[in-house]
Design a protein around this motif. Structure first.
Motif, PDB file in Angstrom:
ATOM      1  N   ALA A  99      81.228  34.370  22.685  1.00 16.62           N
ATOM      2  CA  ALA A  99      82.080  34.237  23.767  1.00 16.62           C
ATOM      3  C   ALA A  99      83.152  34.514  24.210  1.00 16.62           C
ATOM      4  N   SER A 100      83.475  36.367  24.140  1.00 22.10           N
ATOM      5  CA  SER A 100      84.927  37.725  24.434  1.00 22.10           C
ATOM      6  C   SER A 100      85.611  37.534  25.747  1.00 22.10           C
ATOM      7  N   PHE A 101      86.417  37.442  25.522  1.00 23.38           N
ATOM      8  CA  PHE A 101      87.357  37.716  26.741  1.00 23.38           C
ATOM      9  C   PHE A 101      88.408  38.571  26.566  1.00 23.38           C
ATOM     10  N   ALA A 102      89.171  39.756  27.966  1.00 16.01           N
ATOM     11  CA  ALA A 102      89.402  41.065  27.114  1.00 16.01           C
ATOM     12  C   ALA A 102      90.247  41.177  28.301  1.00 16.01           C
ATOM     13  N   TRP A 103      91.502  41.711  28.472  1.00 14.33           N
ATOM     14  CA  TRP A 103      92.454  42.792  29.513  1.00 14.33           C
ATOM     15  C   TRP A 103      92.524  43.492  28.605  1.00 14.33           C
ATOM     16  N   GLN A 104      93.193  44.608  29.174  1.00 14.77           N
ATOM     17  CA  GLN A 104      93.360  45.965  28.809  1.00 14.77           C
ATOM     18  C   GLN A 104      94.631  46.581  30.105  1.00 14.77           C
ATOM     19  N   GLU A 105      95.367  46.774  29.729  1.00 12.68           N
ATOM     20  CA  GLU A 105      95.851  47.257  30.383  1.00 12.68           C
ATOM     21  C   GLU A 105      96.939  48.424  30.696  1.00 12.68           C
ATOM     22  N   ILE A 106      96.841  49.961  30.691  1.00 18.10           N
ATOM     23  CA  ILE A 106      98.286  51.040  29.104  1.00 18.10           C
ATOM     24  C   ILE A 106      99.468  51.251  30.298  1.00 18.10           C
ATOM     25  N   PRO A 107     100.650  51.044  29.777  1.00 21.96           N
ATOM     26  CA  PRO A 107     100.953  51.250  28.369  1.00 21.96           C
ATOM     27  C   PRO A 107     101.020  49.806  27.749  1.00 21.96           C
ATOM     28  N   THR A 108     101.253  48.238  29.161  1.00 25.18           N
ATOM     29  CA  THR A 108     101.294  47.131  29.184  1.00 25.18           C
ATOM     30  C   THR A 108     100.738  46.553  27.664  1.00 25.18           C
ATOM     31  N   GLY A 109      99.198  46.953  26.949  1.00 25.07           N
ATOM     32  CA  GLY A 109      98.815  45.864  25.849  1.00 25.07           C
ATOM     33  C   GLY A 109      97.673  45.307  26.211  1.00 25.07           C
ATOM     34  N   GLU A 110      97.509  44.444  25.719  1.00 21.49           N
ATOM     35  CA  GLU A 110      96.263  43.678  26.153  1.00 21.49           C
ATOM     36  C   GLU A 110      95.982  41.737  25.425  1.00 21.49           C
ATOM     37  N   VAL A 111      95.088  42.265  25.668  1.00 16.79           N
ATOM     38  CA  VAL A 111      95.158  40.150  25.422  1.00 16.79           C
ATOM     39  C   VAL A 111      93.456  39.633  25.975  1.00 16.79           C
ATOM     40  N   HIS A 112      93.347  39.935  24.074  1.00 13.39           N
ATOM     41  CA  HIS A 112      91.739  39.365  23.809  1.00 13.39           C
ATOM     42  C   HIS A 112      91.658  38.749  22.546  1.00 13.39           C
ATOM     43  N   VAL A 113      90.599  37.272  23.412  1.00 10.16           N
ATOM     44  CA  VAL A 113      90.294  36.284  22.710  1.00 10.16           C
ATOM     45  C   VAL A 113      88.900  35.840  22.902  1.00 10.16           C
ATOM     46  N   ASN A 114      88.172  35.641  21.608  1.00  9.95           N
ATOM     47  CA  ASN A 114      86.736  34.788  21.274  1.00  9.95           C
ATOM     48  C   ASN A 114      87.000  33.708  21.343  1.00  9.95           C
ATOM     49  N   LEU A 115      85.647  33.284  21.718  1.00  7.86           N
ATOM     50  CA  LEU A 115      84.260  31.827  21.141  1.00  7.86           C
ATOM     51  C   LEU A 115      83.824  31.639  20.642  1.00  7.86           C
ATOM     52  N   ARG A 116      83.488  31.059  19.788  1.00  6.57           N
ATOM     53  CA  ARG A 116      81.622  31.420  19.120  1.00  6.57           C
ATOM     54  C   ARG A 116      81.444  29.984  18.406  1.00  6.57           C
ATOM     55  N   GLY A 117      80.154  30.073  18.920  1.00  5.00           N
ATOM     56  CA  GLY A 117      79.435  28.584  17.521  1.00  5.00           C
ATOM     57  C   GLY A 117      78.174  28.656  16.674  1.00  5.00           C
ATOM     58  N   TYR A 118      77.855  27.917  15.969  1.00  2.00           N
ATOM     59  CA  TYR A 118      76.714  28.289  14.940  1.00  2.00           C
ATOM     60  C   TYR A 118      76.165  27.404  15.350  1.00  2.00           C
ATOM     61  N   PRO A 119      75.222  26.904  15.854  1.00  2.00           N
ATOM     62  CA  PRO A 119      74.569  25.817  15.852  1.00  2.00           C
ATOM     63  C   PRO A 119      73.439  25.652  14.585  1.00  2.00           C
ATOM     64  N   GLY A 120      74.014  23.885  13.586  1.00  2.00           N
ATOM     65  CA  GLY A 120      73.226  23.997  12.670  1.00  2.00           C
ATOM     66  C   GLY A 120      73.983  24.443  11.362  1.00  2.00           C
ATOM     67  N   LYS A 121      74.702  25.384  11.610  1.00  4.43           N
ATOM     68  CA  LYS A 121      75.359  26.276  10.159  1.00  4.43           C
ATOM     69  C   LYS A 121      76.466  25.440   9.945  1.00  4.43           C
ATOM     70  N   THR A 122      77.099  25.521   8.860  1.00  8.68           N
ATOM     71  CA  THR A 122      78.594  25.016   8.593  1.00  8.68           C
ATOM     72  C   THR A 122      79.051  26.196   7.654  1.00  8.68           C
ATOM     73  N   ALA A 123      78.764  26.716   7.227  1.00 10.18           N
ATOM     74  CA  ALA A 123      79.573  27.927   6.249  1.00 10.18           C
ATOM     75  C   ALA A 123      79.879  28.837   7.164  1.00 10.18           C
ATOM     76  N   VAL A 124      80.808  29.390   6.312  1.00 16.69           N
ATOM     77  CA  VAL A 124      81.054  30.510   7.077  1.00 16.69           C
ATOM     78  C   VAL A 124      80.251  31.906   7.169  1.00 16.69           C
ATOM     79  N   PRO A 125      79.630  32.894   8.544  1.00 23.55           N
ATOM     80  CA  PRO A 125      79.110  33.768   8.173  1.00 23.55           C
ATOM     81  C   PRO A 125      79.124  34.844   7.322  1.00 23.55           C
TER      82      PRO A 125
END
Length: 217
Positions: A99-125
């Motif tokens: 789930a990725s959320f991003a906002w961008q406004e030139i020339p102000t900048g940006e805010v970008h946040v990601n949330l992830r889930g890996y059901p049934g897996k614990t190792a780093v992908p």
């Protein structure tokens, strides 16, 4: 990814933006510093989307009860952050999601946040790194999250801090933790108008306000 839900796709010029602009996204800067009570419930306007995601993948997900301004945690329907931006929700065949959320406004900048889930897996992908060596493109497998820099603890979650990340989390600080046999992450791009310490403060606050949403069927 097998199936994706898109809203205001122009926001994702690429999921790893280059930091742009300078100056003052005042709302973003203030969100990192403003104290607020912990929210123990997923906001009503966001809950339906996270509940649908949990039901779809038949695994628990984390709703971000707080997320930096001007973003919201909505993952269904149409959204507007008051500038170029929106969300993308993608679910893979193995039930992992981004789930990725991003906002961008030139020339102000940006805010970008990601949330992830890996059901049934614990190792780093594993991701694929691409680089040019003597004029040839070289691809090699690398951990999607690397360079761990200690842990943080918030409301029963102990998360490892990763500072070198790949793909949609490139140039992000990322927190990763495990819950009942599954790996989960949140990350935020270090980009103007926010600096490293402000992004870290945002991540702490997001972690503190995560709300577990379990499948209802």
């Amino acid at each position: 990814m097998r199936r994706a839900s898109f809203a205001f796709l122009p926001l994702l010029v690429a999921l790893a933006f280059v930091a742009s602009g300078c100056g003052a996204a005042d709302t973003a800067g203030k969100s990192a510093a403003a104290p607020a009570p912990v929210r123990h419930a997923c906001p009503a306007g966001w809950l339906l989307g996270w509940q649908r995601l949990a039901n779809r993948i038949q695994a628990a997900v984390y709703c971000p009860a707080w997320i930096p301004d001007p973003l919201t945690g909505q993952i269904i329907g149409r959204v507007s952050y008051g500038g170029a931006g929106g969300y993308v929700l993608s679910v893979d065949k193995d039930r992992s999601y981004l789930a990725s959320f991003a906002w961008q406004e030139i020339p102000t900048g940006e805010v970008h946040v990601n949330l992830r889930g890996y059901p049934g897996k614990t190792a780093v992908p594993t991701c694929v790194s691409e680089d040019f060596n003597a004029g040839k493109l070289v691809r090699k497998p690398v951990p999607c999250f690397s360079e761990p820099r200690g842990t943080v603890r918030e409301r029963g979650i102990t998360a490892t801090v990763y500072t070198v990340n790949q793909d949609a989390d490139l140039w992000h600080i990322l927190y990763a933790w495990r819950y009942r046999g599954s790996l989960y992450t949140i990350s935020e791009h270090v980009a103007k108008p926010l600096n490293y310490s402000q992004v870290t403060a945002n991540l702490h606050r997001m972690l503190r306000n995560l709300v577990l949403v379990k499948p209802s069927r």
